[in-house]
Write a protein that holds these residues in place. Sequence first.
Motif, PDB file in Angstrom:
ATOM      1  N   ASN A 106       0.852   1.032  -3.199  1.00  0.00           N
ATOM      2  CA  ASN A 106       0.223  -0.263  -2.949  1.00  0.00           C
ATOM      3  C   ASN A 106       1.252  -1.386  -2.977  1.00  0.00           C
ATOM      4  N   VAL A 107       2.161  -1.325  -3.962  1.00  0.00           N
ATOM      5  CA  VAL A 107       3.180  -2.379  -4.092  1.00  0.00           C
ATOM      6  C   VAL A 107       4.105  -2.393  -2.870  1.00  0.00           C
ATOM      7  N   VAL A 108       4.608  -1.208  -2.501  1.00  0.00           N
ATOM      8  CA  VAL A 108       5.540  -1.133  -1.372  1.00  0.00           C
ATOM      9  C   VAL A 108       4.832  -1.446  -0.063  1.00  0.00           C
ATOM     10  N   SER A 109       3.605  -0.941   0.099  1.00  0.00           N
ATOM     11  CA  SER A 109       2.858  -1.221   1.327  1.00  0.00           C
ATOM     12  C   SER A 109       2.539  -2.703   1.445  1.00  0.00           C
ATOM     13  N   PHE A 110       2.312  -3.350   0.309  1.00  0.00           N
ATOM     14  CA  PHE A 110       2.134  -4.807   0.299  1.00  0.00           C
ATOM     15  C   PHE A 110       3.367  -5.483   0.891  1.00  0.00           C
ATOM     16  N   MET A 111       4.536  -5.005   0.479  1.00  0.00           N
ATOM     17  CA  MET A 111       5.788  -5.555   1.003  1.00  0.00           C
ATOM     18  C   MET A 111       5.950  -5.243   2.491  1.00  0.00           C
ATOM     19  N   VAL A 112       5.496  -4.045   2.904  1.00  0.00           N
ATOM     20  CA  VAL A 112       5.552  -3.676   4.325  1.00  0.00           C
ATOM     21  C   VAL A 112       4.713  -4.644   5.142  1.00  0.00           C
ATOM     22  N   TYR A 113       3.500  -4.899   4.675  1.00  0.00           N
ATOM     23  CA  TYR A 113       2.618  -5.807   5.406  1.00  0.00           C
ATOM     24  C   TYR A 113       3.144  -7.244   5.410  1.00  0.00           C
ATOM     25  N   THR A 116      -7.859  -0.704  -1.491  1.00  0.00           N
ATOM     26  CA  THR A 116      -7.218  -1.995  -1.786  1.00  0.00           C
ATOM     27  C   THR A 116      -6.121  -2.333  -0.782  1.00  0.00           C
ATOM     28  N   ILE A 117      -5.223  -1.394  -0.523  1.00  0.00           N
ATOM     29  CA  ILE A 117      -4.083  -1.715   0.338  1.00  0.00           C
ATOM     30  C   ILE A 117      -4.488  -1.824   1.800  1.00  0.00           C
ATOM     31  N   ASN A 118      -5.433  -1.005   2.242  1.00  0.00           N
ATOM     32  CA  ASN A 118      -5.841  -1.079   3.652  1.00  0.00           C
ATOM     33  C   ASN A 118      -6.713  -2.297   3.931  1.00  0.00           C
ATOM     34  N   SER A 119      -7.429  -2.779   2.923  1.00  0.00           N
ATOM     35  CA  SER A 119      -8.164  -4.042   3.088  1.00  0.00           C
ATOM     36  C   SER A 119      -7.178  -5.193   3.270  1.00  0.00           C
ATOM     37  N   PHE A 120      -6.141  -5.198   2.433  1.00  0.00           N
ATOM     38  CA  PHE A 120      -5.101  -6.215   2.560  1.00  0.00           C
ATOM     39  C   PHE A 120      -4.399  -6.098   3.911  1.00  0.00           C
ATOM     40  N   GLY A 121      -4.153  -4.849   4.348  1.00  0.00           N
ATOM     41  CA  GLY A 121      -3.497  -4.615   5.628  1.00  0.00           C
ATOM     42  C   GLY A 121      -4.295  -5.177   6.794  1.00  0.00           C
ATOM     43  N   PHE A 167      11.290  -0.890   4.118  1.00  0.00           N
ATOM     44  CA  PHE A 167      10.023  -0.779   3.407  1.00  0.00           C
ATOM     45  C   PHE A 167       9.129   0.302   4.011  1.00  0.00           C
ATOM     46  N   LEU A 168       9.160   0.461   5.342  1.00  0.00           N
ATOM     47  CA  LEU A 168       8.380   1.513   5.989  1.00  0.00           C
ATOM     48  C   LEU A 168       8.846   2.889   5.541  1.00  0.00           C
ATOM     49  N   THR A 169      10.155   3.055   5.442  1.00  0.00           N
ATOM     50  CA  THR A 169      10.721   4.340   5.014  1.00  0.00           C
ATOM     51  C   THR A 169      10.340   4.648   3.574  1.00  0.00           C
ATOM     52  N   LEU A 170      10.493   3.667   2.703  1.00  0.00           N
ATOM     53  CA  LEU A 170      10.145   3.848   1.293  1.00  0.00           C
ATOM     54  C   LEU A 170       8.646   4.084   1.121  1.00  0.00           C
ATOM     55  N   SER A 171       7.852   3.329   1.867  1.00  0.00           N
ATOM     56  CA  SER A 171       6.396   3.490   1.801  1.00  0.00           C
ATOM     57  C   SER A 171       5.970   4.891   2.223  1.00  0.00           C
ATOM     58  N   ALA A 172       6.566   5.398   3.293  1.00  0.00           N
ATOM     59  CA  ALA A 172       6.230   6.734   3.778  1.00  0.00           C
ATOM     60  C   ALA A 172       6.537   7.793   2.715  1.00  0.00           C
ATOM     61  N   ALA A 173       7.676   7.644   2.038  1.00  0.00           N
ATOM     62  CA  ALA A 173       8.066   8.605   1.003  1.00  0.00           C
ATOM     63  C   ALA A 173       7.078   8.578  -0.165  1.00  0.00           C
ATOM     64  N   ILE A 174       6.707   7.381  -0.592  1.00  0.00           N
ATOM     65  CA  ILE A 174       5.798   7.257  -1.739  1.00  0.00           C
ATOM     66  C   ILE A 174       4.409   7.776  -1.415  1.00  0.00           C
ATOM     67  N   TRP A 175       3.855   7.415  -0.235  1.00  0.00           N
ATOM     68  CA  TRP A 175       2.518   7.879   0.128  1.00  0.00           C
ATOM     69  C   TRP A 175       2.490   9.385   0.382  1.00  0.00           C
ATOM     70  N   PHE A 176       3.631   9.944   0.784  1.00  0.00           N
ATOM     71  CA  PHE A 176       3.712  11.403   0.900  1.00  0.00           C
ATOM     72  C   PHE A 176       3.454  12.052  -0.454  1.00  0.00           C
ATOM     73  N   PHE A 177       4.124  11.553  -1.495  1.00  0.00           N
ATOM     74  CA  PHE A 177       3.947  12.128  -2.826  1.00  0.00           C
ATOM     75  C   PHE A 177       2.542  11.865  -3.373  1.00  0.00           C
ATOM     76  N   TYR A 178       1.984  10.704  -3.037  1.00  0.00           N
ATOM     77  CA  TYR A 178       0.600  10.421  -3.449  1.00  0.00           C
ATOM     78  C   TYR A 178      -0.344  11.453  -2.840  1.00  0.00           C
ATOM     79  N   GLY A 179      -0.208  11.680  -1.528  1.00  0.00           N
ATOM     80  CA  GLY A 179      -1.044  12.669  -0.861  1.00  0.00           C
ATOM     81  C   GLY A 179      -0.811  14.073  -1.400  1.00  0.00           C
TER      82      GLY A 179
END
Length: 223
Positions: free
Chosen positions: A18-25, A74-79, A172-184
């Motif tokens: 959520n934090v990194v995706s916030f930065m991506v957006y 939360t993050i997709n609503s913000f997106g 941020f896109l690269t970091l976000s992708a890595a983090i959401w991969f581990f979340y999934g």
Amino acid sequence: MALITAAHLAFTFGILGNVVSFMVYMAPVPTFYKIYKRKSSEGFHSIPYSVALFSAMLYLYYAYLKKNVILLITINSFGCVMEVGFLIIFLVYATYESKIYTAKILFLFNIVAMGLVVGCTYSLSKGQKRVTIVGWICSVFSLCVFVAPLSIMRRVIKTKSVEYMPLTLSLFLTLSAAIWFFYGLFIKDFYIAAPNVVGFLFGMVQIILYLIYKDKKQQNILP
């Protein structure tokens, strides 16, 4: 001492996501401030933001069906809010042709396609089958979000200029992708983990292109 479980790790990566995706957006804010100051959309394209909006809407629908995934909501609503804001600014300052093209894309994806996804999945499926179908659709369009910058990457190679591909967004896109991969991975959700493998690879390519062309002057090459 409390054991660290997969649920704990999933929550941790979800918060980080959520934090990194916030930065991506938020990363395109300087770009759209530049558009606002110059009163022109110049060489920027609306496709990445249109596709990102549709992807966020799809994942909101997926989260609604799956339940217990508040971190996705939360993050997709913000997106959705951010992408709508960017698109409004783009439409205000774009050329007439770009406005018409963007309006067509938004109508096609966010009204027609989204309406078909919701309508068809509710009328033709139910329960876990509905979640699975929507999950696959989300995965496909997540890939579209990651593939959308290909046009910008092509422009970078062609002009040897990184003006239209901000490094901050790529990082941020690269970091976000890595983090959401581990979340999934930790919540055992293939539809979240799998697309982010591709997202990480595309992010790395963008970073490499930036490093190659960051010091080179733009060349005026006819299309």
